[in-house]
Motif scaffolding. Structure first.
Motif, mmCIF file in Angstrom:
data_model
loop_
_atom_site.group_PDB
_atom_site.id
_atom_site.type_symbol
_atom_site.label_atom_id
_atom_site.label_comp_id
_atom_site.label_asym_id
_atom_site.label_seq_id
_atom_site.Cartn_x
_atom_site.Cartn_y
_atom_site.Cartn_z
ATOM 1 N N VAL A 1 34.499 -77.859 -30.650
ATOM 2 C CA VAL A 1 34.948 -78.362 -31.894
ATOM 3 C C VAL A 1 33.847 -78.107 -32.906
ATOM 4 N N PHE A 2 34.379 -77.312 -33.989
ATOM 5 C CA PHE A 2 33.596 -77.478 -35.346
ATOM 6 C C PHE A 2 33.820 -78.522 -36.044
ATOM 7 N N SER A 3 33.055 -79.353 -36.301
ATOM 8 C CA SER A 3 33.405 -80.759 -36.764
ATOM 9 C C SER A 3 32.258 -81.382 -37.874
ATOM 10 N N ASP A 4 32.716 -81.881 -38.729
ATOM 11 C CA ASP A 4 31.866 -82.206 -39.961
ATOM 12 C C ASP A 4 32.087 -84.019 -39.774
ATOM 13 N N PRO A 5 30.872 -84.676 -39.933
ATOM 14 C CA PRO A 5 30.825 -86.312 -39.785
ATOM 15 C C PRO A 5 31.317 -86.882 -40.610
ATOM 16 N N ASP A 6 31.978 -86.449 -41.926
ATOM 17 C CA ASP A 6 32.537 -87.040 -42.877
ATOM 18 C C ASP A 6 34.051 -86.861 -42.745
ATOM 19 N N CYS A 7 34.483 -85.849 -42.009
ATOM 20 C CA CYS A 7 35.775 -85.485 -41.961
ATOM 21 C C CYS A 7 36.765 -86.428 -41.416
ATOM 22 N N PRO B 1 28.909 -79.301 -41.387
ATOM 23 C CA PRO B 1 29.306 -79.916 -42.791
ATOM 24 C C PRO B 1 29.935 -79.137 -43.901
ATOM 25 N N LEU B 2 30.879 -79.835 -44.548
ATOM 26 C CA LEU B 2 31.543 -79.168 -45.481
ATOM 27 C C LEU B 2 30.889 -79.620 -46.762
ATOM 28 N N LYS B 3 29.723 -78.990 -47.261
ATOM 29 C CA LYS B 3 29.081 -79.473 -48.172
ATOM 30 C C LYS B 3 29.867 -79.819 -49.628
ATOM 31 N N ASP C 1 27.256 -85.563 -48.493
ATOM 32 C CA ASP C 1 26.334 -86.366 -47.408
ATOM 33 C C ASP C 1 26.571 -85.873 -46.271
ATOM 34 N N ALA C 2 27.373 -85.189 -45.966
ATOM 35 C CA ALA C 2 27.518 -84.834 -44.398
ATOM 36 C C ALA C 2 26.130 -83.834 -43.966
ATOM 37 N N ALA C 3 25.751 -83.106 -44.638
ATOM 38 C CA ALA C 3 24.683 -82.134 -44.244
ATOM 39 C C ALA C 3 23.350 -83.240 -43.746
ATOM 40 N N THR C 4 22.970 -84.246 -44.622
ATOM 41 C CA THR C 4 22.236 -84.997 -44.278
ATOM 42 C C THR C 4 22.299 -86.002 -43.152
ATOM 43 N N LYS C 5 23.830 -86.413 -42.815
ATOM 44 C CA LYS C 5 24.156 -87.138 -41.476
ATOM 45 C C LYS C 5 24.307 -86.025 -40.536
ATOM 46 N N SER C 6 24.608 -84.746 -40.562
ATOM 47 C CA SER C 6 24.552 -83.929 -39.411
ATOM 48 C C SER C 6 23.271 -83.834 -39.156
ATOM 49 N N GLU C 7 21.995 -83.538 -39.941
ATOM 50 C CA GLU C 7 20.707 -83.347 -39.385
ATOM 51 C C GLU C 7 20.304 -84.563 -38.675
ATOM 52 N N ASP D 1 14.051 -79.139 -36.839
ATOM 53 C CA ASP D 1 14.691 -78.064 -36.851
ATOM 54 C C ASP D 1 16.102 -78.048 -36.189
ATOM 55 N N ASN D 2 16.984 -77.471 -36.920
ATOM 56 C CA ASN D 2 18.557 -77.759 -36.542
ATOM 57 C C ASN D 2 19.288 -76.519 -36.628
ATOM 58 N N PRO D 3 20.229 -76.441 -35.968
ATOM 59 C CA PRO D 3 21.177 -75.288 -36.012
ATOM 60 C C PRO D 3 22.312 -75.118 -36.961
ATOM 61 N N LEU D 4 22.458 -75.926 -38.062
ATOM 62 C CA LEU D 4 23.286 -76.057 -39.218
ATOM 63 C C LEU D 4 23.523 -74.777 -39.939
ATOM 64 N N SER D 5 22.610 -74.087 -40.113
ATOM 65 C CA SER D 5 22.767 -72.788 -40.975
ATOM 66 C C SER D 5 23.370 -71.838 -39.867
ATOM 67 N N ALA D 6 22.916 -71.767 -38.865
ATOM 68 C CA ALA D 6 23.359 -70.798 -37.785
ATOM 69 C C ALA D 6 24.782 -71.344 -37.440
ATOM 70 N N ASN D 7 25.341 -72.428 -37.318
ATOM 71 C CA ASN D 7 26.803 -72.822 -37.250
ATOM 72 C C ASN D 7 27.468 -72.555 -38.065
ATOM 73 N N GLU D 8 26.966 -72.508 -39.292
ATOM 74 C CA GLU D 8 27.889 -72.049 -40.416
ATOM 75 C C GLU D 8 28.067 -70.490 -40.540
ATOM 76 N N LYS D 9 27.113 -69.733 -40.224
ATOM 77 C CA LYS D 9 27.169 -68.300 -40.071
ATOM 78 C C LYS D 9 28.234 -67.832 -39.132
ATOM 79 N N LEU D 10 27.891 -68.630 -37.770
ATOM 80 C CA LEU D 10 28.861 -68.316 -36.803
ATOM 81 C C LEU D 10 30.567 -68.758 -37.174
#
Length: 247
Positions: free
Chosen positions: A131-137, A163-165, A170-176, A204-213
């Protein structure tokens, strides 16, 4: 005389075959030029947009374009577009848009970079999905709690934090923070089901990689669910049915 007539017919048939082949080649060249024009127009925009697929639709002069997880239709100059429209085959009654989307968004599940996802195992963990998921979704939270309410207990979920910024600042901060927690799965479940916010953390986190994927495979929103067979759906009931079918 009969021989001459046969010879003449043979010559005419060959000439017609060459003519039709030439017309076919010219038509193919024209289609390729149109596709190149559409791709170039999209890539020249700010920011640039890359289409994963551009091909002629069954309607002459109209092209099917798969971009950013959406299927749109356009003329060769990209002057006019049809968005959120379904193309139907009036003879077969098939929804051609739906069929194309299903094909274009299907992936090889085994090729997902699961090391970039939070693994949550329930029971035997028999059925695997992502699942591709956003904590604030809110729909993502409903999915998490909905599985338990549906009595689903034997699965392994791979949560790709996306996170759908724009929608959720705030989703990116929560995701990290969730990714950097000592127990990622527990931090995710605590927030999504119990509403307990994670302690702020950085690593270090995969947020950028997940966004690209997500862009590469055609994720258009959250939650985007990938079933074990690689099909994408945003309908939790399809997931529930798939898990139950394997229990």
């Amino acid at each position: 005389m009969v021989t001459n007539n046969c010879f003449c017919r043979h010559i005419i048939q060959r000439a017609l075959a060459i003519l039709f082949a030439s017309v076919s080649l010219l038509a193919h060249a024209g289609v390729q030029e149109d596709i190149a024009t559409i791709q170039s127009t999209l890539e020249s925009r700010t920011p640039p947009v890359k289409a994963r697929s551009v091909k002629p639709s069954p309607i002459a002069g109209l092209y099917e374009v798969f971009v950013q997880g959406n299927l749109i239709y356009t003329d060769k100059n990209f002057s006019y577009v049809i968005v959120n429209g379904a193309m139907m085959d009036t003879t077969s009654k098939k929804n051609l848009t739906e069929e194309s989307l299903k094909q274009l968004t299907t992936i090889k599940f085994s090729e997902l970079p699961l090391q970039n996802a939070i693994e949550i195992k329930k029971g035997s963990g028999a059925y695997k999905f992502a699942v591709f998921s956003d904590p604030d979704c809110p729909y993502c939270k409903s999915l998490e709690s909905g599985l338990a309410k549906a009595g689903i207990s034997n699965y392994t979920a791979y949560i790709f934090l996306l996170p759908l910024k724009t929608l959720h600042p705030d989703a990116a901060t929560k995701s990290e923070s969730i990714w950097c927690a000592k127990d990622k799965a527990e931090a995710w479940t605590n927030f999504m089901v119990k509403g307990t916010a994670p302690e702020k953390a950085n690593c270090d986190n995969p947020l950028s990689a997940n966004e690209k994927l997500a862009v590469e495979i055609g994720v258009s929103g959250t939650p985007s669910i990938y079933l074990k067979n690689g099909h994408q759906t945003q309908n939790p009931q399809e997931l529930v049915a798939a898990i139950k079918a394997h229990q």
